[in-house]
Write a protein that holds these residues in place. Structure first.
Motif, mmCIF file in Angstrom:
data_model
loop_
_atom_site.group_PDB
_atom_site.id
_atom_site.type_symbol
_atom_site.label_atom_id
_atom_site.label_comp_id
_atom_site.label_asym_id
_atom_site.label_seq_id
_atom_site.Cartn_x
_atom_site.Cartn_y
_atom_site.Cartn_z
ATOM 1 N N TYR A 97 0.827 -1.205 0.000
ATOM 2 C CA TYR A 97 0.000 0.000 0.000
ATOM 3 C C TYR A 97 0.865 1.260 0.000
ATOM 4 C CZ TYR A 97 -3.707 -3.279 1.409
ATOM 5 O OH TYR A 97 -4.595 -4.315 1.472
ATOM 6 N N LEU A 98 1.963 1.234 0.754
ATOM 7 C CA LEU A 98 2.873 2.380 0.764
ATOM 8 C C LEU A 98 3.495 2.590 -0.613
ATOM 9 C CD1 LEU A 98 4.886 2.255 4.125
ATOM 10 C CD2 LEU A 98 3.578 4.185 3.231
ATOM 11 N N ASN A 99 3.902 1.499 -1.242
ATOM 12 C CA ASN A 99 4.493 1.586 -2.574
ATOM 13 C C ASN A 99 3.534 2.287 -3.535
ATOM 14 O OD1 ASN A 99 5.146 0.748 -5.379
ATOM 15 N ND2 ASN A 99 6.757 -0.437 -4.382
ATOM 16 N N THR A 100 2.281 1.866 -3.512
ATOM 17 C CA THR A 100 1.281 2.448 -4.403
ATOM 18 C C THR A 100 1.000 3.897 -4.039
ATOM 19 O OG1 THR A 100 0.250 0.267 -4.689
ATOM 20 C CG2 THR A 100 -1.068 2.188 -5.290
ATOM 21 N N ALA A 101 0.908 4.182 -2.744
ATOM 22 C CA ALA A 101 0.618 5.547 -2.290
ATOM 23 C C ALA A 101 1.717 6.511 -2.725
ATOM 24 C CB ALA A 101 0.471 5.568 -0.773
ATOM 25 N N ILE A 102 2.965 6.101 -2.562
ATOM 26 C CA ILE A 102 4.100 6.963 -2.926
ATOM 27 C C ILE A 102 4.123 7.189 -4.434
ATOM 28 C CG2 ILE A 102 6.622 7.083 -3.011
ATOM 29 C CD1 ILE A 102 6.564 5.510 -0.305
ATOM 30 N N ARG A 103 3.888 6.126 -5.190
ATOM 31 C CA ARG A 103 3.869 6.279 -6.653
ATOM 32 C C ARG A 103 2.766 7.241 -7.087
ATOM 33 N NH1 ARG A 103 0.672 3.815 -9.898
ATOM 34 N NH2 ARG A 103 0.312 2.054 -8.498
ATOM 35 N N MET A 104 1.581 7.103 -6.505
ATOM 36 C CA MET A 104 0.467 7.984 -6.845
ATOM 37 C C MET A 104 0.787 9.441 -6.530
ATOM 38 S SD MET A 104 -2.960 5.904 -5.673
ATOM 39 C CE MET A 104 -3.603 4.533 -6.632
ATOM 40 N N CYS A 105 1.477 9.670 -5.413
ATOM 41 C CA CYS A 105 1.786 11.040 -5.002
ATOM 42 C C CYS A 105 2.937 11.635 -5.805
ATOM 43 C CB CYS A 105 2.096 11.087 -3.505
ATOM 44 S SG CYS A 105 0.630 10.827 -2.482
ATOM 45 N N ILE A 106 3.827 10.788 -6.298
ATOM 46 C CA ILE A 106 4.872 11.283 -7.195
ATOM 47 C C ILE A 106 4.233 11.745 -8.499
ATOM 48 C CG2 ILE A 106 6.851 10.591 -8.607
ATOM 49 C CD1 ILE A 106 7.677 8.751 -6.313
ATOM 50 N N PHE A 124 7.153 12.605 2.679
ATOM 51 C CA PHE A 124 8.610 12.597 2.821
ATOM 52 C C PHE A 124 9.244 11.725 1.744
ATOM 53 C CE2 PHE A 124 12.499 10.666 4.528
ATOM 54 C CZ PHE A 124 13.207 11.784 4.945
ATOM 55 N N MET A 125 8.712 10.507 1.587
ATOM 56 C CA MET A 125 9.269 9.588 0.599
ATOM 57 C C MET A 125 9.078 10.094 -0.826
ATOM 58 S SD MET A 125 10.803 6.943 1.840
ATOM 59 C CE MET A 125 11.040 6.080 3.387
ATOM 60 N N SER A 126 7.890 10.607 -1.119
ATOM 61 C CA SER A 126 7.609 11.121 -2.463
ATOM 62 C C SER A 126 8.525 12.283 -2.799
ATOM 63 C CB SER A 126 6.144 11.578 -2.552
ATOM 64 O OG SER A 126 5.257 10.527 -2.250
ATOM 65 N N ASP A 127 8.702 13.164 -1.824
ATOM 66 C CA ASP A 127 9.545 14.340 -2.008
ATOM 67 C C ASP A 127 10.995 13.940 -2.248
ATOM 68 O OD1 ASP A 127 10.213 17.115 -1.989
ATOM 69 O OD2 ASP A 127 10.889 16.903 0.073
ATOM 70 N N GLN A 128 11.488 12.966 -1.483
ATOM 71 C CA GLN A 128 12.861 12.508 -1.634
ATOM 72 C C GLN A 128 13.102 11.953 -3.035
ATOM 73 O OE1 GLN A 128 15.538 12.091 0.967
ATOM 74 N NE2 GLN A 128 14.330 13.807 1.671
ATOM 75 N N ILE A 129 12.164 11.156 -3.524
ATOM 76 C CA ILE A 129 12.344 10.514 -4.828
ATOM 77 C C ILE A 129 12.248 11.537 -5.958
ATOM 78 C CG2 ILE A 129 11.378 8.820 -6.439
ATOM 79 C CD1 ILE A 129 10.551 7.188 -3.943
ATOM 80 N N ASP A 187 1.069 12.682 -8.825
ATOM 81 C CA ASP A 187 0.128 13.779 -8.571
ATOM 82 C C ASP A 187 0.186 14.153 -7.093
ATOM 83 O OD1 ASP A 187 -1.915 15.587 -8.436
ATOM 84 O OD2 ASP A 187 -3.528 14.171 -8.891
ATOM 85 N N MET A 188 0.956 15.215 -6.773
ATOM 86 C CA MET A 188 1.132 15.616 -5.386
ATOM 87 C C MET A 188 -0.168 16.101 -4.741
ATOM 88 S SD MET A 188 4.165 14.958 -4.348
ATOM 89 C CE MET A 188 4.453 15.977 -2.891
ATOM 90 N N ASP A 189 -1.156 16.453 -5.564
ATOM 91 C CA ASP A 189 -2.447 16.877 -5.021
ATOM 92 C C ASP A 189 -3.148 15.747 -4.279
ATOM 93 O OD1 ASP A 189 -2.216 19.462 -5.882
ATOM 94 O OD2 ASP A 189 -3.300 19.143 -7.765
ATOM 95 N N LYS A 190 -2.703 14.519 -4.508
ATOM 96 C CA LYS A 190 -3.291 13.381 -3.798
ATOM 97 C C LYS A 190 -3.157 13.551 -2.284
ATOM 98 C CE LYS A 190 -4.559 10.290 -7.003
ATOM 99 N NZ LYS A 190 -5.937 9.713 -7.077
ATOM 100 N N LEU A 191 -2.106 14.257 -1.849
ATOM 101 C CA LEU A 191 -1.892 14.465 -0.410
ATOM 102 C C LEU A 191 -2.912 15.411 0.185
ATOM 103 C CD1 LEU A 191 1.997 14.631 -0.303
ATOM 104 C CD2 LEU A 191 0.568 12.949 0.864
ATOM 105 N N ASN A 192 -3.615 16.158 -0.661
ATOM 106 C CA ASN A 192 -4.646 17.059 -0.145
ATOM 107 C C ASN A 192 -5.875 16.293 0.330
ATOM 108 O OD1 ASN A 192 -3.078 19.254 -0.774
ATOM 109 N ND2 ASN A 192 -4.034 19.605 -2.760
ATOM 110 N N GLY A 193 -6.037 15.099 -0.192
ATOM 111 C CA GLY A 193 -7.207 14.304 0.185
ATOM 112 C C GLY A 193 -6.824 12.874 0.477
ATOM 113 N N VAL A 194 -6.019 12.680 1.500
ATOM 114 C CA VAL A 194 -5.554 11.331 1.833
ATOM 115 C C VAL A 194 -6.725 10.416 2.151
ATOM 116 C CG1 VAL A 194 -4.242 9.967 3.482
ATOM 117 C CG2 VAL A 194 -3.292 12.103 2.637
#
Length: 257
Positions: free
Chosen positions: A165-174, A245-250, A176-183
């Motif tokens: 789930y984390l893998n998918t979440a990070i990929r989605m946020c990379i 944090f992870m999305s930003d780093q990548i 489209d960062m707007d995904k973090l607006n509606g977790v």
């Protein structure tokens, strides 16, 4: 040259930031203040490329500053980097919704912060001699490998559901960062649909994965990941903070969707 403005009510912290910025050849310190109201007024006068600010500011807090910049500076609005000790999923989402380019927790790594300022400022003149972010690479299988590597390095075991789930979440946020607006309303349901489960199970599995990571992280006071996962007060990052944090780093390493 990237014009940078600072806002932090802690004078010692502000002095450290001022020194770090003035030591960078590609950055120009164009203003520094200890309160939010003055920050907005200075920004309208000087028009910085980037603002680095804490959320805790007198007269006008950081979220209010973001709102004021959107309303009063329109297309000339500078990029904003939030640099704070506040570990709150609500504040993270509010900052991102307000237009913050990055949300960075203190203590911070100086080199990483400078790289984020350069990237946010989009400085055309910046030389790779002091701008260490590599050119963006095209999206390919190496992005998936990089996400796997980062999650593993954080100490998340491959066999638990939260890893996937984390893998998918990070990929989605990379992508489209707007995904973090509606977790809760967007990200978790999207992951749940992909894995035929429920948003609440996704949230719990990711929370468990982060808790495991915090207990398995190898102590290293100079490591940014360790400093993020193991804070002095023992508070663990929220799901949104970890994913961001992870999305930003990548993304910082040059991987793009």
């Amino acid at each position: 040259m990237v014009k940078v403005m600072l806002a932090d009510c802690d004078k010692m912290e502000r002095d450290r930031l001022e020194q770090a910025i003035t030591e960078e050849k590609g950055l120009q310190l164009c203003g520094s203040t200890g309160n939010g109201k003055e920050l907005v007024e200075l920004a309208k006068q000087v028009h910085p490329n980037v603002i680095v600010m804490d959320l805790v500011l007198p007269y006008m807090d950081g979220i209010s500053v973001l709102e004021a910049l959107q309303q009063e500076m329109a297309e000339e609005r500078p990029e904003v980097i939030v640099l704070t000790r506040i570990q709150s999923e609500t504040m993270l989402q509010a900052a991102i919704a307000g237009g913050a380019a990055y949300y960075i927790l203190k203590p911070y790594d100086k080199k990483r912060l400078m790289n984020r300022i350069y990237e946010a400022g989009r400085a055309e003149e910046t030389s790779m001699e002091f701008y260490s972010v590599p050119p963006a690479r095209k999206r390919c299988d190496t992005l998936e490998q990089e996400i796997d590597r980062r999650i593993s390095a954080a100490g998340v075991p491959h066999h638990i559901k939260g890893y996937r789930y984390l893998n998918t979440a990070i990929r989605m946020c990379i992508e489209d960062m707007d995904k973090l607006n509606g977790v809760t309303k967007d990200l978790y349901p999207s992951i749940a649909k992909a894995y035929d489960t429920t948003p609440s199970r996704v949230e719990r599995a990711i929370r468990h994965a982060i808790e495991v990571a915090c207990t398995r992280t190898i102590p290293d006071g100079n490591n940014e990941l360790y400093q993020f996962l193991i804070t002095p007060d023992g508070k663990r990052p929220t799901n949104s903070e970890f994913i961001a944090f992870m999305s930003d780093q990548i993304r910082l390493e040059g991987y793009i969707a």
